[in-house]
Scaffold this motif. Structure first.
Motif, PDB file in Angstrom:
ATOM      1  N   GLU A  72      44.440 -54.151 -18.661  1.00  0.00           N
ATOM      2  CA  GLU A  72      45.725 -54.399 -18.013  1.00  0.00           C
ATOM      3  C   GLU A  72      45.710 -53.903 -16.569  1.00  0.00           C
ATOM      4  OE1 GLU A  72      49.189 -53.342 -20.440  1.00  0.00           O
ATOM      5  OE2 GLU A  72      47.780 -53.264 -22.128  1.00  0.00           O
ATOM      6  N   LEU A  73      45.047 -52.760 -16.343  1.00  0.00           N
ATOM      7  CA  LEU A  73      44.981 -52.216 -14.990  1.00  0.00           C
ATOM      8  C   LEU A  73      44.138 -53.096 -14.073  1.00  0.00           C
ATOM      9  CD1 LEU A  73      44.648 -48.460 -15.921  1.00  0.00           C
ATOM     10  CD2 LEU A  73      46.555 -49.512 -14.683  1.00  0.00           C
ATOM     11  N   ALA A  74      43.200 -53.827 -14.645  1.00  0.00           N
ATOM     12  CA  ALA A  74      42.333 -54.702 -13.854  1.00  0.00           C
ATOM     13  C   ALA A  74      42.843 -56.139 -13.802  1.00  0.00           C
ATOM     14  CB  ALA A  74      40.922 -54.680 -14.438  1.00  0.00           C
ATOM     15  N   SER A  79      53.227 -56.495 -12.326  1.00  0.00           N
ATOM     16  CA  SER A  79      54.105 -55.877 -13.319  1.00  0.00           C
ATOM     17  C   SER A  79      53.284 -55.283 -14.469  1.00  0.00           C
ATOM     18  CB  SER A  79      55.137 -56.878 -13.852  1.00  0.00           C
ATOM     19  OG  SER A  79      54.498 -57.931 -14.539  1.00  0.00           O
ATOM     20  N   ALA A  80      52.190 -55.935 -14.850  1.00  0.00           N
ATOM     21  CA  ALA A  80      51.317 -55.398 -15.909  1.00  0.00           C
ATOM     22  C   ALA A  80      50.654 -54.108 -15.435  1.00  0.00           C
ATOM     23  CB  ALA A  80      50.265 -56.423 -16.312  1.00  0.00           C
ATOM     24  N   ILE A  81      50.273 -54.072 -14.181  1.00  0.00           N
ATOM     25  CA  ILE A  81      49.633 -52.875 -13.622  1.00  0.00           C
ATOM     26  C   ILE A  81      50.623 -51.717 -13.591  1.00  0.00           C
ATOM     27  CG2 ILE A  81      48.639 -51.861 -11.528  1.00  0.00           C
ATOM     28  CD1 ILE A  81      47.314 -54.613 -11.029  1.00  0.00           C
ATOM     29  N   ARG A  82      51.852 -51.985 -13.173  1.00  0.00           N
ATOM     30  CA  ARG A  82      52.867 -50.929 -13.146  1.00  0.00           C
ATOM     31  C   ARG A  82      53.118 -50.367 -14.542  1.00  0.00           C
ATOM     32  NH1 ARG A  82      55.077 -54.111  -9.194  1.00  0.00           N
ATOM     33  NH2 ARG A  82      56.426 -55.243 -10.619  1.00  0.00           N
ATOM     34  N   GLN A  87      52.091 -46.069 -18.588  1.00  0.00           N
ATOM     35  CA  GLN A  87      51.575 -45.708 -19.908  1.00  0.00           C
ATOM     36  C   GLN A  87      50.366 -44.775 -19.774  1.00  0.00           C
ATOM     37  OE1 GLN A  87      52.913 -46.022 -22.717  1.00  0.00           O
ATOM     38  NE2 GLN A  87      51.264 -45.564 -24.139  1.00  0.00           N
ATOM     39  N   ARG A  88      49.509 -45.059 -18.794  1.00  0.00           N
ATOM     40  CA  ARG A  88      48.330 -44.210 -18.569  1.00  0.00           C
ATOM     41  C   ARG A  88      48.755 -42.791 -18.220  1.00  0.00           C
ATOM     42  NH1 ARG A  88      44.385 -45.500 -13.681  1.00  0.00           N
ATOM     43  NH2 ARG A  88      46.277 -44.873 -12.620  1.00  0.00           N
ATOM     44  N   ARG A  89      49.720 -42.640 -17.317  1.00  0.00           N
ATOM     45  CA  ARG A  89      50.207 -41.302 -16.949  1.00  0.00           C
ATOM     46  C   ARG A  89      50.738 -40.560 -18.175  1.00  0.00           C
ATOM     47  NH1 ARG A  89      51.831 -44.140 -12.534  1.00  0.00           N
ATOM     48  NH2 ARG A  89      53.952 -44.440 -13.280  1.00  0.00           N
ATOM     49  N   LYS A  90      51.490 -41.269 -18.996  1.00  0.00           N
ATOM     50  CA  LYS A  90      52.052 -40.666 -20.204  1.00  0.00           C
ATOM     51  C   LYS A  90      50.930 -40.215 -21.154  1.00  0.00           C
ATOM     52  CE  LYS A  90      54.951 -41.797 -24.156  1.00  0.00           C
ATOM     53  NZ  LYS A  90      55.623 -42.857 -24.884  1.00  0.00           N
ATOM     54  N   LEU A  91      49.943 -41.065 -21.385  1.00  0.00           N
ATOM     55  CA  LEU A  91      48.844 -40.731 -22.287  1.00  0.00           C
ATOM     56  C   LEU A  91      47.994 -39.576 -21.740  1.00  0.00           C
ATOM     57  CD1 LEU A  91      47.756 -44.306 -23.372  1.00  0.00           C
ATOM     58  CD2 LEU A  91      48.613 -42.490 -24.884  1.00  0.00           C
ATOM     59  N   ILE A  92      47.723 -39.599 -20.451  1.00  0.00           N
ATOM     60  CA  ILE A  92      46.934 -38.512 -19.859  1.00  0.00           C
ATOM     61  C   ILE A  92      47.683 -37.196 -19.975  1.00  0.00           C
ATOM     62  CG2 ILE A  92      46.031 -37.599 -17.671  1.00  0.00           C
ATOM     63  CD1 ILE A  92      45.180 -40.486 -17.005  1.00  0.00           C
TER      64      ILE A  92
END
Length: 111
Positions: A72-74, A79-82, A87-92
């Motif tokens: 999704e990040l790539a 909007s998918a990247i945002r 979600q990445r920040r939350k998981l990290i």
């Protein structure tokens, strides 16, 4: 054999060497010199590697979710990247908290 090796790496780092050496002796006594040689070559994990291993064992779903976000990040879709970034920040954050707890539970400072 893989299960026994996995059990070694599940142990706290300070117990690894004694348990590995005991396994080597048992394999030698059983006449399995090749397996004993393989196990003898295993190195004690660093504290960081051990902590990541514990995260994978205890919170594998969250780690998989984090890895799955790479597509999704790539994607190039803003909007998918945002959404994936949030979600990445939350998981990290969650995995960092889990890692801190794992280290503290094992009596190691989480610096």
């Amino acid at each position: 054999m893989n299960d026994r090796i996995a059990e070694l790496y599940a142990l706290p780092p300070e117990e690894f060497t004694a348990a590995r050496d005991e396994l080597v002796r048992g394999l030698q006594d059983a006449g399995d010199k090749e397996a004993a040689k393989e196990v003898r070559s295993l190195r004690k994990p660093t504290l960081a590697a051990w902590a990541v291993n514990q995260l994978a064992r205890r919170h594998g779903d969250e780690l998989r979710q984090l890895l799955d976000l790479r597509d999704e990040l790539a994607s190039g879709d803003a909007s998918a990247i945002r959404a994936a970034s949030a979600q990445r920040r939350k998981l990290i954050g969650s995995l960092t908290d889990h890692a801190r707890a794992v280290l503290e539970e094992a009596g190691h400072p989480a610096g």
